[in-house]
Structure formats: structure tokens, C-alpha cells
Design an enzyme around this catalytic site. Structure first.
Site, PDB file in Angstrom:
ATOM      1  N   CYS A   2       0.834  -1.189   0.000  1.00  0.00           N
ATOM      2  CA  CYS A   2       0.000   0.000   0.000  1.00  0.00           C
ATOM      3  C   CYS A   2       0.871   1.242   0.000  1.00  0.00           C
ATOM      4  O   CYS A   2       2.083   1.175   0.217  1.00  0.00           O
ATOM      5  CB  CYS A   2      -0.909   0.025   1.233  1.00  0.00           C
ATOM      6  SG  CYS A   2      -1.994  -1.416   1.384  1.00  0.00           S
ATOM      7  N   GLY A  28      -0.374   0.360  -5.111  1.00  0.00           N
ATOM      8  CA  GLY A  28      -1.653  -0.317  -4.945  1.00  0.00           C
ATOM      9  C   GLY A  28      -2.697   0.253  -5.874  1.00  0.00           C
ATOM     10  O   GLY A  28      -2.903   1.469  -5.901  1.00  0.00           O
ATOM     11  N   ASN A 102       0.266   0.727   5.942  1.00  0.00           N
ATOM     12  CA  ASN A 102       0.963  -0.068   4.930  1.00  0.00           C
ATOM     13  C   ASN A 102       1.745  -1.151   5.644  1.00  0.00           C
ATOM     14  O   ASN A 102       2.588  -0.856   6.498  1.00  0.00           O
ATOM     15  CB  ASN A 102       1.918   0.814   4.119  1.00  0.00           C
ATOM     16  CG  ASN A 102       2.798   0.006   3.174  1.00  0.00           C
ATOM     17  OD1 ASN A 102       2.389  -1.027   2.663  1.00  0.00           O
ATOM     18  ND2 ASN A 102       4.010   0.480   2.947  1.00  0.00           N
ATOM     19  N   GLY A 103       1.479  -2.404   5.315  1.00  0.00           N
ATOM     20  CA  GLY A 103       2.188  -3.509   5.952  1.00  0.00           C
ATOM     21  C   GLY A 103       1.261  -4.667   6.231  1.00  0.00           C
ATOM     22  O   GLY A 103       0.216  -4.827   5.594  1.00  0.00           O
ATOM     23  N   TYR A 259      11.557  -3.872  -6.756  1.00  0.00           N
ATOM     24  CA  TYR A 259      10.309  -3.862  -7.518  1.00  0.00           C
ATOM     25  C   TYR A 259       9.364  -2.714  -7.197  1.00  0.00           C
ATOM     26  O   TYR A 259       8.889  -2.025  -8.091  1.00  0.00           O
ATOM     27  CB  TYR A 259       9.589  -5.198  -7.305  1.00  0.00           C
ATOM     28  CG  TYR A 259       8.272  -5.326  -8.035  1.00  0.00           C
ATOM     29  CD1 TYR A 259       8.239  -5.628  -9.396  1.00  0.00           C
ATOM     30  CD2 TYR A 259       7.063  -5.145  -7.376  1.00  0.00           C
ATOM     31  CE1 TYR A 259       7.028  -5.745 -10.077  1.00  0.00           C
ATOM     32  CE2 TYR A 259       5.849  -5.258  -8.044  1.00  0.00           C
ATOM     33  CZ  TYR A 259       5.837  -5.558  -9.390  1.00  0.00           C
ATOM     34  OH  TYR A 259       4.645  -5.674 -10.057  1.00  0.00           O
ATOM     35  N   THR A 305      10.266  -1.666 -14.451  1.00  0.00           N
ATOM     36  CA  THR A 305      11.193  -1.641 -13.324  1.00  0.00           C
ATOM     37  C   THR A 305      12.595  -2.072 -13.719  1.00  0.00           C
ATOM     38  O   THR A 305      13.581  -1.579 -13.165  1.00  0.00           O
ATOM     39  CB  THR A 305      10.667  -2.562 -12.199  1.00  0.00           C
ATOM     40  OG1 THR A 305       9.275  -2.311 -12.006  1.00  0.00           O
ATOM     41  CG2 THR A 305      11.404  -2.305 -10.905  1.00  0.00           C
ATOM     42  N   ASP A 367      14.394  -9.103 -16.287  1.00  0.00           N
ATOM     43  CA  ASP A 367      13.246  -8.766 -15.442  1.00  0.00           C
ATOM     44  C   ASP A 367      13.740  -8.478 -14.040  1.00  0.00           C
ATOM     45  O   ASP A 367      14.823  -8.927 -13.644  1.00  0.00           O
ATOM     46  CB  ASP A 367      12.221  -9.901 -15.428  1.00  0.00           C
ATOM     47  CG  ASP A 367      10.804  -9.396 -15.170  1.00  0.00           C
ATOM     48  OD1 ASP A 367      10.646  -8.206 -14.826  1.00  0.00           O
ATOM     49  OD2 ASP A 367       9.857 -10.186 -15.313  1.00  0.00           O
ATOM     50  N   ASP A 368      12.932  -7.728 -13.274  1.00  0.00           N
ATOM     51  CA  ASP A 368      13.341  -7.409 -11.906  1.00  0.00           C
ATOM     52  C   ASP A 368      13.287  -8.628 -11.010  1.00  0.00           C
ATOM     53  O   ASP A 368      14.110  -8.793 -10.107  1.00  0.00           O
ATOM     54  CB  ASP A 368      12.470  -6.284 -11.331  1.00  0.00           C
ATOM     55  CG  ASP A 368      10.987  -6.560 -11.497  1.00  0.00           C
ATOM     56  OD1 ASP A 368      10.466  -7.418 -10.774  1.00  0.00           O
ATOM     57  OD2 ASP A 368      10.353  -5.923 -12.354  1.00  0.00           O
TER      58      ASP A 368
END
Length: 505
Positions: A2, A28, A102-103, A259, A305, A367-368
Site C-alpha cells: 500500500c 496499490g 501499509n504492511g 520492484y 522496473t 526482469d526485476d
């Protein structure tokens, strides 16, 4: 994952919070919310499922009055994706408190039970953020006088830290007091503090998940909120800070740099862009050592990314760098999209191959990371359809073998392509001619080079070591029953919209 933002200002904050959420949208895309405190000391809330631009219309913005407010963009890592679980959350006692988080809390189940049986507090959703809010409110309720002093608020946050476990960066508002923000004792999730001087006598403060939100609004970056630290900004604009954890230690999430974070952000004094360039250097050197006999014609990133990483790999290898995929920017990130079928459908809508860069070439795709393998398999297939002779794949992150419990939606081990598999087996499944992963030590060195003061990172998805030391197989099995794709499909079928009476619909 988030994104959160909070502004304690001297002018209306609705547009500023909206703008901040748009630059945090990458964190998000499931839901968004803004809540403000108006001139009558009442909360004004608007939250719903969808992108920021879809959730907030002119009529909503006009109602979000006030000089102090917080905002949130959500991808559901705990609970369902119902609009009723969009944030911020609100409780009316004591005072009236609203919170965005967030978490992910790793002891949410026992906290829910404790709140009901001991505190007589009912949790109406499956969100751990509502639990966190009620724990904080319960601790504030221990102080029976009004108004609260800064010492009281910090004491409540310290008590909250002792009760909850997991990863959390939070911003909240308390009616009659002001705005608070706090970060978990391990500093797993990012949180930054900034200020903006309006004139000689007036200053506005802002907290956000990433520094790019400060930049967008013209706030000066002050610093990262330290692990375990709390910030309190009164209604009058006075700033207080205090360490509210017993044994804080810096364990920032390594995957933020791989990312999630925007490249123009700084997190814990680390430039995300520079960290990714360093990742490219490390991985390029490994490719040069281990794949010296491969005939690579061109290096192509899987946007976006990995672009900076791939450019550095191309420089190390002395190969041309080309943008071989064109991205439709209006499709959400695939690995954080709910449901495997949605992810599969999304990949081809999201990317299209530029045939001129693939035809009759041996291509190195970068790719990341590789999470479920869904994207990798389809992109390799697209490269072959575009005429590539051979397709090699390099991942800037090591093999993701373990679930994440700290706020990233990849919890089910059985859904991780690298879980229980060796590299060659993964290569065969995704259909690559060659596959190489970054070494974990190299990844850590690449990020830590930007801030040597950080001694360790939260790397559980790579090594299975959970820094909160409370995660066992029983908990992982419990999460699997809640969060795998089959479980989420059932949740989506059973969800009923509940916008809540106070939501500015």
C-alpha cells in the site's frame, strides 16, 4: 502493498493528498481513500475500489474540506478486496480516530480475539488495519483527561508497538489533537517526513511512503522516519518526535528496491535508481562470468522496473540495449493483480513485442524478479512468436522461494515457481533457453552500497528468515488457506459491498 500519505497543513489539503496518491499509485491499484478534518472537527471521508482517478470525482473533492488529512492506496494483502476494506479506517472513541496502514500484522488473529474479549471492541472487517487502529484507540483510551499531551500519545504508540507484531507504517488523525505517524521497530515498510514553509510563521508537514510524493508537492525532504519512531503534529502545527520502540533496528524490505518503489524515490537514504543500476552491474558481471560462451545479440528489458538494470547489464556485456516491448500503461501490475487467470489475461494486454528487435536474434530478456512465473512464461512465448532464435532470461532478484508476511501479496509457497525447484527446472517450465538469477549477497551489496549504515535487510522471500522472529510453519499454513488464489476466488464470490454510512459516496 500500500501507499500512505498525511499532510498537516495551513491550507486545504484535498488536492495535495490526491496528487500525492497519484504518484504512489504504483503501490496499490485496488482501492483508494482520503479523509480530512473540516472546520467543525468532523471527518470527511471518501474511499472506494479503483484507481485514484476513478475514486475521486469533483463532487467528492469538494466535500473533502480541511487543512489536515490522510490518504491511502491499497492492494489487499490481508482481508478481502471489498470496498468496505478500503482505507482509511475510522473509530469514534476516544475522540474520533482515523488511520491508514501499509504492511501486515503477523499476530492479527490473536489481537482480534483480545480486542473483543478484553476491550469489548468489535472488528467488522477482515483487515488487519482495522485491528491496528483499534489497538491504538484502546491504548489512547487509557488516558481519561482531555486534551492529551504529546507524552500521552507517544505512550499509547509505545504500548501499541509492544502488542502488535509484523510490518507497519501508519498515519493517523485524532480529533482535537492532530496527526500522528509511526513506523514498526524493524523499519520494514518505508516512511518519510517532509516540510514546506508557507511563510515565515507557517509551516506544513507531510509524511508519505516514498520521497517522490514530497517532491511532487514541493515539500522539502527532512528525513526517513526511523524504525520505531513516532511523529506527532498538533492542530497548531507543532512537531514532536520520539523513539517509541524498546529495541529498534533497521531491517528495510529489500524487495522495495527491486520492484515496488519508484526509481526517483529515496528510501532509508538509498536512491532506488542507483540501487537498481548497481543491481545491473552485479548481474552483468555474473552473466559475463557464467555465460561467456553465449551468443547474445541484444539486451531487452521487461518494462518498466528492469529498464535501468538492463541498461547497465548491456553496458557491462558490451551489447546493444533495445526497448523490445511496448507497454500499455493502463493495465495494472500483473503479479499483484488478484487471481491467476486475471494475471494471465493481463500480460498480453499489458505488453506487445516490437518484432524488429526480436527477428532472427538471440535475445537476453531482463526482469526485476520472477514470482509466480506467469509473466515470464508468456513473455518468452511472445519473444519467440516475434521471431527470436533464442531467448535467455536474467532476473535482478534471486529466486523467490518463500512467502512474504510483511505486506506483499505473494504469501502462498505453492504459487511461487522457485519454491522447491532448481534453476534448470524453472527454466524448463518458463520455456527459456537460459536462466540466471542474481545472487542474494550481490543484491544486498548493490543496495547497501548506497547506505553502508544499514547492516541488514528484510530478505525473507529469498532466504526464509523472518526478522520479527514470530513466523512459523503453522502461521504460513494459516496464511495459505486465506491467501492462495483458490481462497481469493471464493472471497470474491462472497463479497458484499459495504460502503459504511460515513463514506462520502
Amino acid at each position: 502493498m500500500c501507499g500512505i500519505v498525511g499532510i498537516a497543513g495551513v491550507m486545504p489539503v484535498n488536492q495535495s493528498i490526491y496528487d500525492a496518491l497519484t504518484v504512489l499509485q504504483h503501490r496499490g491499484q485496488d482501492a483508494a481513500g482520503i479523509i480530512t478534518i473540516d472546520a467543525n472537527n468532523c471527518f470527511r471521508l471518501r474511499k472506494a475500489n479503483g484507481l485514484v482517478s476513478d475514486v475521486f470525482e469533483a463532487r467528492h473533492m469538494q466535500r473533502l474540506q480541511g487543512n489536515m488529512g490522510i490518504g491511502h492506496v491499497r492492494y489487499p494483502t490481508a482481508g478481502s478486496s471489498s470496498a468496505s476494506e478500503a482505507q482509511p479506517f475510522y473509530v469514534n472513541s476516544p475522540y474520533g480516530i482515523t488511520l491508514a496502514h501499509n504492511g501486515n500484522l503477523t499476530n492479527a488473529h490473536e489481537l482480534r480475539k483480545k480486542l473483543f474479549e478484553e476491550k469489548r471492541r468489535h472488528i467488522n472487517t477482515t483487515s488487519d488495519s482495522e485491528i491496528l487502529l483499534n489497538i491504538f484507540a484502546s491504548e489512547l483510551d487509557n488516558f481519561r483527561h482531555y486534551p492529551l499531551e504529546a507524552d500521552n500519545i507517544f505512550a499509547a504508540i509505545a504500548a501499541t508497538n509492544r502488542l502488535i507484531r509484523g510490518a507497519y507504517a501508519c498515519v493517523a488523525m485524532i480529533i482535537g489533537h492532530g496527526m500522528v505517524a509511526f513506523r514498526d521497530p524493524n523499519g520494514i515498510r518505508p516512511l518519510v517526513l517532509g516540510k514546506r514553509d508557507i511563510d515565515e510563521n507557517r509551516t506544513e508537514y507531510m509524511v508519505a511512503s516514498e520521497s517522490v510524493a514530497l517532491d511532487t508537492l514541493g515539500f522539502d525532504f527532512l528525513r526517513d522516519v526511523a524504525p520505531g519512531e513516532a511523529i506527532y503534529i498538533t492542530e497548531e502545527g507543532q512537531l514532536f518526535t520520539r523513539q517509541c520502540a524498546d529495541n529498534p533496528v533497521s531491517n528495510p524490505c529489500l524487495f522495495e528496491y527491486v520492484y515496488f518503489a519508484r526509481p526517483d524515490s529515496f528510501i532509508d537514504k538509498i536512491s532506488v535508481y542507483s540501487a537498481r543500476v548497481n543491481m545491473g552491474t552485479k548481474l552483468g558481471e555474473k552473466i559475463a562470468r557464467e555465460w561467456e560462451d553465449l551468443d547474445i545479440d541484444v539486451v531487452i528489458p521487461i518494462p518498466e522496473t528492469s529498464c535501468d538494470i538492463a541498461l547497465e547489464i548491456a553496458r557491462i556485456l558490451g551489447k546493444p540495449y533495445r526497448q523490445g516491448f511496448v507497454k500499455n500503461r493502463y493495465v495494472g501490475r500483473t503479479f499483484i493483480m488478484p487471481g491467476q487467470q486475471l494475471r494471465r489475461k493481463s500480460v498480453r494486454r499489458k505488453l506487445n513485442a516490437n518484432r524488429a528487435e526480436f527477428r532472427d536474434k538471440n535475445v537476453l530478456l531482463v526482469d526485476d524478479s520472477i514470482v509466480r512465473g506467469t509473466t515470464s512464461e508468456q513473455i518468452i512465448e511472445m519473444a519467440r512468436e516475434a521471431g527470436a532464435k533464442k531467448v535467455y532470461l536474467a532476473s535482478a532478484a534471486p529466486e523467490i522461494r518463500f512467502p512474504n508476511v510483511y505486506g506483499i501479496d505473494m504469501p502462498s509457497a505453492t504459487e511461487l515457481i522457485a519454491h522447491g525447484r532448481e534453476v534448470d527446472e524453472i527454466r524448463q517450465i518458463i520455456g527459456a533457453d537460459g536462466l540466471i538469477f542474481q545472487d542474494l549477497n550481490d543484491l544486498i551489496d548493490a543496495v547497501r552500497a548506497e547506505n553502508p549504515d544499514i547492516q541488514q535487510f528484510e530478505c525473507s522471500v529469498f532466504n526464509g528468515v523472518y526478522v520479527t522472529k514470530d513466523v512459523d510453519q503453522g502461521y504460513l499454513d494459516f496464511l495459505d488457506t486465506l491467501r492462495n488464489d483458490d481462497a481469493k476466488a471464493v472471497q470474491r464470490q462472497n463479497e458484499v459491498e459495504n460502503l459504511e454510512m460515513h463514506n462520502e459516496g
